[in-house]
Design a protein around this motif. Structure first.
Motif, PDB file in Angstrom:
ATOM      1  N   ALA A 159      18.630   5.625 -44.756  1.00 10.79           N
ATOM      2  CA  ALA A 159      17.904   6.470 -43.807  1.00 10.79           C
ATOM      3  C   ALA A 159      17.057   7.513 -44.528  1.00 10.79           C
ATOM      4  O   ALA A 159      17.399   7.955 -45.628  1.00 10.79           O
ATOM      5  N   ARG A 160      15.965   7.887 -43.903  1.00  7.85           N
ATOM      6  CA  ARG A 160      15.212   9.033 -44.384  1.00  7.85           C
ATOM      7  C   ARG A 160      15.978  10.295 -44.030  1.00  7.85           C
ATOM      8  O   ARG A 160      16.716  10.322 -43.040  1.00  7.85           O
ATOM      9  N   VAL A 161      15.762  11.376 -44.794  1.00  4.20           N
ATOM     10  CA  VAL A 161      16.523  12.611 -44.599  1.00  4.20           C
ATOM     11  C   VAL A 161      15.595  13.814 -44.710  1.00  4.20           C
ATOM     12  O   VAL A 161      14.684  13.828 -45.541  1.00  4.20           O
ATOM     13  N   ALA A 162      15.852  14.825 -43.885  1.00  2.00           N
ATOM     14  CA  ALA A 162      15.111  16.089 -43.988  1.00  2.00           C
ATOM     15  C   ALA A 162      16.038  17.232 -43.598  1.00  2.00           C
ATOM     16  O   ALA A 162      16.890  17.085 -42.721  1.00  2.00           O
ATOM     17  N   GLY A 215       8.662  26.112 -35.972  1.00  2.00           N
ATOM     18  CA  GLY A 215       8.074  24.837 -36.370  1.00  2.00           C
ATOM     19  C   GLY A 215       7.940  24.657 -37.861  1.00  2.00           C
ATOM     20  O   GLY A 215       8.074  23.537 -38.369  1.00  2.00           O
ATOM     21  N   ALA A 216       7.686  25.751 -38.582  1.00  2.00           N
ATOM     22  CA  ALA A 216       7.565  25.650 -40.042  1.00  2.00           C
ATOM     23  C   ALA A 216       8.857  25.132 -40.659  1.00  2.00           C
ATOM     24  O   ALA A 216       8.833  24.427 -41.672  1.00  2.00           O
ATOM     25  N   GLY A 217       9.993  25.459 -40.040  1.00  2.00           N
ATOM     26  CA  GLY A 217      11.279  25.016 -40.554  1.00  2.00           C
ATOM     27  C   GLY A 217      11.580  23.564 -40.255  1.00  2.00           C
ATOM     28  O   GLY A 217      12.596  23.031 -40.722  1.00  2.00           O
ATOM     29  N   ALA A 218      10.726  22.904 -39.457  1.00  2.00           N
ATOM     30  CA  ALA A 218      10.900  21.486 -39.140  1.00  2.00           C
ATOM     31  C   ALA A 218       9.745  20.647 -39.670  1.00  2.00           C
ATOM     32  O   ALA A 218       9.631  19.466 -39.334  1.00  2.00           O
ATOM     33  N   ALA A 219       8.899  21.236 -40.517  1.00  2.00           N
ATOM     34  CA  ALA A 219       7.740  20.507 -41.040  1.00  2.00           C
ATOM     35  C   ALA A 219       8.178  19.327 -41.910  1.00  2.00           C
ATOM     36  O   ALA A 219       7.590  18.242 -41.853  1.00  2.00           O
ATOM     37  N   GLU A 220       9.222  19.523 -42.727  1.00  2.00           N
ATOM     38  CA  GLU A 220       9.731  18.425 -43.557  1.00  2.00           C
ATOM     39  C   GLU A 220      10.224  17.279 -42.673  1.00  2.00           C
ATOM     40  O   GLU A 220       9.968  16.101 -42.943  1.00  2.00           O
ATOM     41  N   LEU A 221      10.924  17.632 -41.607  1.00  2.00           N
ATOM     42  CA  LEU A 221      11.398  16.616 -40.665  1.00  2.00           C
ATOM     43  C   LEU A 221      10.219  15.914 -39.999  1.00  2.00           C
ATOM     44  O   LEU A 221      10.224  14.685 -39.833  1.00  2.00           O
ATOM     45  N   ALA A 222       9.198  16.672 -39.618  1.00  2.00           N
ATOM     46  CA  ALA A 222       8.029  16.088 -38.961  1.00  2.00           C
ATOM     47  C   ALA A 222       7.361  15.055 -39.852  1.00  2.00           C
ATOM     48  O   ALA A 222       6.961  13.974 -39.388  1.00  2.00           O
ATOM     49  N   GLU A 223       7.251  15.347 -41.136  1.00  2.00           N
ATOM     50  CA  GLU A 223       6.640  14.395 -42.062  1.00  2.00           C
ATOM     51  C   GLU A 223       7.481  13.128 -42.179  1.00  2.00           C
ATOM     52  O   GLU A 223       6.963  12.009 -42.187  1.00  2.00           O
ATOM     53  N   ALA A 224       8.797  13.296 -42.257  1.00  2.00           N
ATOM     54  CA  ALA A 224       9.686  12.142 -42.382  1.00  2.00           C
ATOM     55  C   ALA A 224       9.634  11.276 -41.121  1.00  2.00           C
ATOM     56  O   ALA A 224       9.628  10.041 -41.199  1.00  2.00           O
TER      57      ALA A 224
END
Length: 577
Positions: free
Chosen positions: A423-426, A435-444
């Motif tokens: 699985a991908r992970v963020a 939203g800035a704290g979920a940017a890594e998740l958004a990219e994944a």
């Protein structure tokens, strides 16, 4: 992201509470939020500051726009405290905008039962909230009250039918249509009605459920138009004749007036997040005995409202996501491009079996100490839920919902397990950072969604009902076998004969374990799923199997949230969380 637990703790202590953050939000005109989605002005019906109803014609008006990537947010098997799916859904939608993409989030409307009970509200948390928070958690546009009224109208019509004894030969012993209300009240679980003189009705035992458990709520979430709503309400079964034939809402003349009561409630509610991301909040079916997902009509609008549509499924991937895939997607015709699996350090430690988590009480001190080995000990649940998503041909992305008390070694342990499972992970800090704290998740998530999915249902429609139950139990829950009581077997045979065999199934079990036993942690093996009863939700369009003791009317705790909510001298609500 800060990695020092002391630093994170200081930030947590200085962060305002949810209500203060929400109250400080600068709301954009709701027409502007609708404009960001492409919704035409004639489809917007303002409903107070920052809220609007969207006419169902908006779906047709948006149909020519590109289809958004469709993402469902689910979780590993949660602790009794919940692991932050709603907050993560909101944070991810906001995070998409931080990566140059647009998104809409679609979530269920909170029930006032949990809001006034022990769980609190369900509009998100910290800097990943939908606002206005007070309105969302207390009535909103009155949709839940409309469901309550429509449901209780059918109950009144059924009892009136029994009283007058005209028309269909409805057997009083067969009527299972209880009344509902949107407040936790254990004293109403079992009641006797019709006491007094003959004019007060037929005396019989019945009870109350919370409104979210009503089949009418499930119907509202699955109907795709007013016409479909009317059709589904009409085929709901309230009881049986003395010869065993189903008696429907249509048979006793209630379906039309029920539809009239729900005519406005079927319109989705449009709000905004703290970062002005469009948010559709609509319907709130119970996650144990129903599909536990927000409405199809909201998704059909949101699917053309930006680059991504983020929606949430109730409880863990074995429950809400399985029903999203096999009930909601079957009804809507929409298929997901990716799935987010929310995981927390505390949940994986919980699944190690070494700690006990009690709602309303602090976590055990030892559980808050650095413990990557505890995380690995509970990792079987994460691995199984990744597999459950993959069983439907959908790519999973594990979102590590970071808490201030977590340690980097614990996050590393989750990443290690998830990546080993493919699985991908963020890591997400959206509660603290928006939203800035979920940017890594958004990219994944974007990467997973753009790679495409090979979505498939877990079972075909023409599979027998008992075989569908067995498929879910063995493939998703990890059971060795299923044990059907004689009563359950009789009910399944009756539903097959009556033409309901092609319906999908919903298994009503505990949400605190992959098994039917809430005390079993991780990914239990060597167990059998006991099916004691099978019931029909003909209007919603599924059959549900009861496995264990499922409370459809919660009770209030010793110190409910309702005891702390008030209105101050300035007319402001206090104590809501």
């Amino acid at each position: 992201m800060a990695t020092n637990p002391e630093e994170l703790g200081e930030k947590q202590q200085t962060m305002p509470d949810n209500l203060s953050i929400a109250r400080g939000a600068q709301l954009w005109p709701i027409e502007e939020i609708a404009h960001r989605m492409g919704v035409p002005g004639e489809s917007i019906e303002p409903y107070g500051r920052g809220i609007a109803k969207l006419d169902l014609a908006a779906a047709d008006a948006l149909a020519g726009r590109p289809r958004a990537r469709y993402v469902v947010v689910t979780a590993i098997t949660p602790t009794p405290l919940g692991e932050g799916k709603t907050t993560t859904s909101i944070g991810l939608a906001q995070g998409m905008h931080h990566t140059g993409r647009t998104a809409t989030v679609a979530i269920r409307q909170p029930s006032m039962g949990p809001t006034l009970g022990i769980k609190g509200g369900a509009a998100g948390g910290g800097y990943s909230q939908v606002v206005p928070m007070e309105r969302i958690n207390l009535h909103l546009t009155g949709d839940i009250h409309a469901v309550t009224a429509a449901h209780n109208l059918l109950a009144a019509m059924a009892d009136n039918h029994l009283h007058h004894g005209r028309g269909v030969d409805l057997d009083p012993e067969s009527v299972r249509w209880q009344r509902v209300m949107d407040i936790n009240d254990r004293a109403l679980r079992n009641t006797v009605i019709g006491l007094g003189p003959r004019a007060d009705g037929v005396t019989r035992q019945t009870g109350f459920e919370i409104t979210a458990a009503s089949e009418v709520m499930a119907v509202l979430a699955l109907a795709d138009s007013v016409v479909d709503l009317r059709r589904r309400l009409g085929r709901m079964v309230v009881g049986y004749t003395r010869s065993g034939e189903p008696v429907t809402a249509e048979d006793i003349g209630a379906a039309g007036s029920m539809t009239a009561l729900l005519k406005e409630a079927i319109k989705p509610n449009l709000l905004q997040t703290l970062e002005h991301t469009p948010a559709l909040i609509h319907a709130g079916p119970f996650g144990n005995i129903a599909h536990g997902n927000s409405s199809i009509v909201a998704d059909r609008i949101g699917i053309h409202g930006g680059d991504f549509l983020i929606t949430e499924a109730g409880f863990g991937a074995d429950m809400g996501a399985e029903r999203f895939f096999n009930i909601k997607c079957r009804a809507s015709g929409l298929t997901p491009d990716a799935a987010v699996l929310v995981a927390t350090v505390r949940a994986l430690k919980f699944h190690s079996g070494r700690y006990r988590v009690v709602p309303g009480k602090p976590l055990p001190a030892a559980m808050q100490a650095e413990g990557p080995d505890d995380v690995r000990a509970g990792a079987a649940n994460l691995t199984k839920q990744i597999d459950n998503i993959r069983a439907h041909g959908v790519a999973p992305v594990v979102a590590i919902n970071a808490f201030p008390s977590d340690y980097p070694s614990e996050h590393a342990a989750i990443r290690e397990v998830a990546e080993a499972a493919g699985a991908r992970v963020a890591i997400c800090t959206h509660v603290r950072d928006g939203g800035a704290g979920a940017a890594e998740l958004a990219e994944a998530v974007a990467e997973a969604a753009e790679a495409g999915s090979d979505f498939q249902f877990l079972y075909p429609e023409d599979m027998a009902l008992d075989a569908k139950i067995e498929r879910i139990a063995t493939r998703i829950y990890g059971a060795d076998d299923v044990s059907f009581s004689p009563e359950a077997r009789r009910q399944i045979d009756a539903y097959q004969r009556q033409g309901y065999g092609d319906l999908p199934v919903c298994i009503a079990k505990t949400h605190l374990s992959l098994s039917s036993d809430p005390s079993l942690r991780g990914a239990p093996t060597g167990w059998t799923l006991p099916v004691r009863e099978v019931r029909l939700s003909a209007g919603a369009g599924f059959v549900y199997a009861l496995c264990g003791d499922i409370r459809t009317m919660p009770g209030l705790g010793a110190d409910p949230a309702a005891a702390h909510i008030d209105v101050d001298d300035n007319g402001e609500i206090t104590g809501l969380f």
